[in-house]
Design an enzyme around this catalytic site. Structure first.
Site, PDB file in Angstrom:
ATOM      1  N   HIS A   4       0.819  -1.214   0.111  1.00 35.00           N
ATOM      2  CA  HIS A   4      -0.069   0.075  -0.015  1.00 35.00           C
ATOM      3  C   HIS A   4       0.934   1.262  -0.002  1.00 35.00           C
ATOM      4  CE1 HIS A   4      -3.643  -2.179   0.983  1.00 35.00           C
ATOM      5  NE2 HIS A   4      -3.015  -3.265   1.734  1.00 35.00           N
TER       6      HIS A   4
ATOM      7  N   SER B 248      16.110  17.062 -17.461  1.00 40.87           N
ATOM      8  CA  SER B 248      15.453  18.167 -17.546  1.00 40.87           C
ATOM      9  C   SER B 248      16.060  19.386 -18.230  1.00 40.87           C
ATOM     10  CB  SER B 248      15.208  18.745 -16.031  1.00 40.87           C
ATOM     11  OG  SER B 248      14.622  19.963 -16.123  1.00 40.87           O
TER      12      SER B 248
ATOM     13  N   LYS C 251      19.342  16.687 -12.888  1.00 41.00           N
ATOM     14  CA  LYS C 251      18.215  15.778 -12.762  1.00 41.00           C
ATOM     15  C   LYS C 251      18.371  14.820 -13.676  1.00 41.00           C
ATOM     16  CE  LYS C 251      13.207  16.059 -12.035  1.00 41.00           C
ATOM     17  NZ  LYS C 251      12.908  14.786 -12.375  1.00 41.00           N
TER      18      LYS C 251
ATOM     19  N   GLU D  64       9.879   4.694 -18.125  1.00 38.84           N
ATOM     20  CA  GLU D  64       8.821   5.466 -19.012  1.00 38.84           C
ATOM     21  C   GLU D  64       8.696   4.898 -20.149  1.00 38.84           C
ATOM     22  OE1 GLU D  64      10.523   9.258 -18.354  1.00 38.84           O
ATOM     23  OE2 GLU D  64      10.189   9.342 -16.183  1.00 38.84           O
TER      24      GLU D  64
END
Length: 461
Positions: free
Chosen positions: A189, A319, A325, A332
């Site tokens: 969870h 980025s 970054k 993805e």
């Protein structure tokens, strides 16, 4: 001025065909009438149709229906196509007749015109091979096109997708073994749970992929049965006895895969349940990969404000505005591929259920979606393996920190104090920023030795 076209003829009359094109009238009509989208019939499907034409010529020769010269010309033309020498001669879009007739004729016409070139005959003369009477002899689009889809799908899965999956599971198994003693906190969870080893966590990913692979292989069993010889509606009109067996033997020899005569042509030609079943298993694989890529994204989140128990390769800047970054881009890309495949599977399911009477009229869509899914998965898995999984490493320092600070280790003392008292300890530790030992001793539910004996991390895994 030199003409840039020739006049070809079919049963509907004459039509202009580009002067150097190896296709003929029916292909040209399809180019004109179905200029929809950019998606072409997959070349793998063209090659499978070509294999069928080659096998059919051998069967027709063995049965005395064509002479040796015609058989040899068809075999030579098919060999050139299978060697990739004429890929540009198959320009038809997926969005054509639902039977695939124009693509079947495209292959027939190209074979006919290759033979014309070899014998110094005029292109489009249908000499020495007629596209219908010779190249298509004993066949119909309605039996060859679904057979070609089945051959293509089996070939792509066995020779390309399965080895790609196994390369990925091999690396996962290696890392699972390497990290079998790295204990970390588990999570359910999205919240802290009880410990496990990193090796155990990764073993779950590997087994999930192996299960998906096995399910795909099992689903292929029915695709080995081809409807060749069924011709138009499954009855086998205009097809001689023995043609199916003879042609399937040649196809098996050429592919090194064992194909068989269909048990019931009417079923396999009127519906494509078996192909839909394979596609559903491909979707299950996509779902497994999606889950694994999401897990890696979560475990590698950070580097300072996330879980960051997994360090992934830094492949490119993440980025255009935030310096330094780095993003989980392979995850993805794989997730997008998996999402696309889930959509393609739904389309196959709808297409399969929408056939009518003796034929399903969604064959090009079904073949295109399955073969596209297989190619996307193969490429995405290879990238995921080489650009991410191979180079990912555990962040042992962060793993230990997260483990030592987890309140869910309290689960281990439930057998000694009971659920309610254990919950009381955990709540006190959280509210007063104590560790579990301090909270247990403060409440007096266990002494120090009893707590240490119960809180044995190694025994929890």
């Amino acid at each position: 001025m030199t003409k840039n076209f020739r006049i070809e003829k079919d049963s509907m009359g004459t039509i202009k065909v580009p002067i150097e094109a190896l296709w003929g009238a029916q292909t040209q009509r399809s180019i004109i009438n179905f200029s929809i989208g950019e998606e072409l019939i997959p070349i793998e499907l063209i090659y499978s149709l070509t294999l069928i034409k080659k096998a059919a010529s051998i069967a027709n020769f063995n049965l005395g229906l064509i002479d040796k010269r015609k058989k040899d010309l068809i075999v030579e033309a098919c060999t050139e196509i299978l060697d990739g020498l004429h890929d540009s001669q198959f320009p038809l879009k997926v969005w054509q007749t639902g039977s695939g007739t124009q693509t079947n004729m495209n292959v027939n016409e190209v074979i006919s015109n290759i033979a014309a070139l070899k014998t110094n005959s005029e292109l489009g003369s249908h000499q020495p091979l007629h596209p219908n009477d010779d190249v298509n002899k004993s066949q119909s689009t309605n039996d060859t096109f679904p057979a070609a889809i089945q051959i293509s799908v089996v070939n792509e899965i066995i020779k390309n997708l399965v080895p790609t999956i196994r390369e990925l599971t091999k690396i996962l198994d290696n890392k699972s073994e390497q990290w079998k003693d790295l204990i970390k906190i588990g999570r359910t969870h999205f919240q802290d749970a009880v410990p496990l080893t990193f090796g155990q966590e990764i073993s779950g990913w590997s087994e999930q992929l192996k299960d998906a692979e096995n399910a795909i292989i099992i689903s292929l069993n029915e695709l080995y049965f081809l409807p060749l010889g069924g011709t138009a509606v499954g009855t086998g009109i205009n097809c001689p006895k023995g043609f199916c067996e003879e042609s399937i033997k040649s196809i098996s020899d050429d592919t090194n895969l064992m194909f068989y005569k269909s048990k019931n042509n009417f079923s396999i030609m009127a519906s494509h349940d078996r192909l839909a079943q394979v596609m559903s298993q491909i979707k299950i694989l996509a779902g497994a990969l999606f889950k694994i890529s999401n897990d890696i994204k979560i475990l590698s989140s950070g580097p300072r404000s996330g879980i960051y128990e997994l360090i992934i390769p830094q492949n490119e800047p993440g980025s255009s505005i935030m310096p330094g970054k780095v993003n989980p881009t392979q995850c993805e890309a794989l997730s997008m591929v998996c999402t696309q495949i889930m959509g393609l599977e739904y389309a196959v399911s709808m297409a399969n259920s929408s056939g009518t009477l003796q034929m399903n009229e969604y064959k090009p869509l079904i073949g295109f979606n399955i073969l596209t899914s297989l190619k996307l998965l193969k490429n995405a898995i290879e990238n995921f393996r080489t650009k991410l999984v191979y180079g990912m490493e555990p962040n042992q320092k962060k793993m230990k920190f997260n483990l030592d600070n987890s309140l869910m280790l309290i689960t281990a003392i439930v057998p000694k104090v009971g659920y309610e008292k254990a919950a009381e300890i955990a709540n006190l530790a959280f509210k007063e920023s104590l560790n579990l030992k301090e909270a247990t001793l403060k409440l007096g539910y266990l002494n120090e030795d009893e707590f240490d004996d119960a809180m044995n991390i190694n025994s929890m895994i």
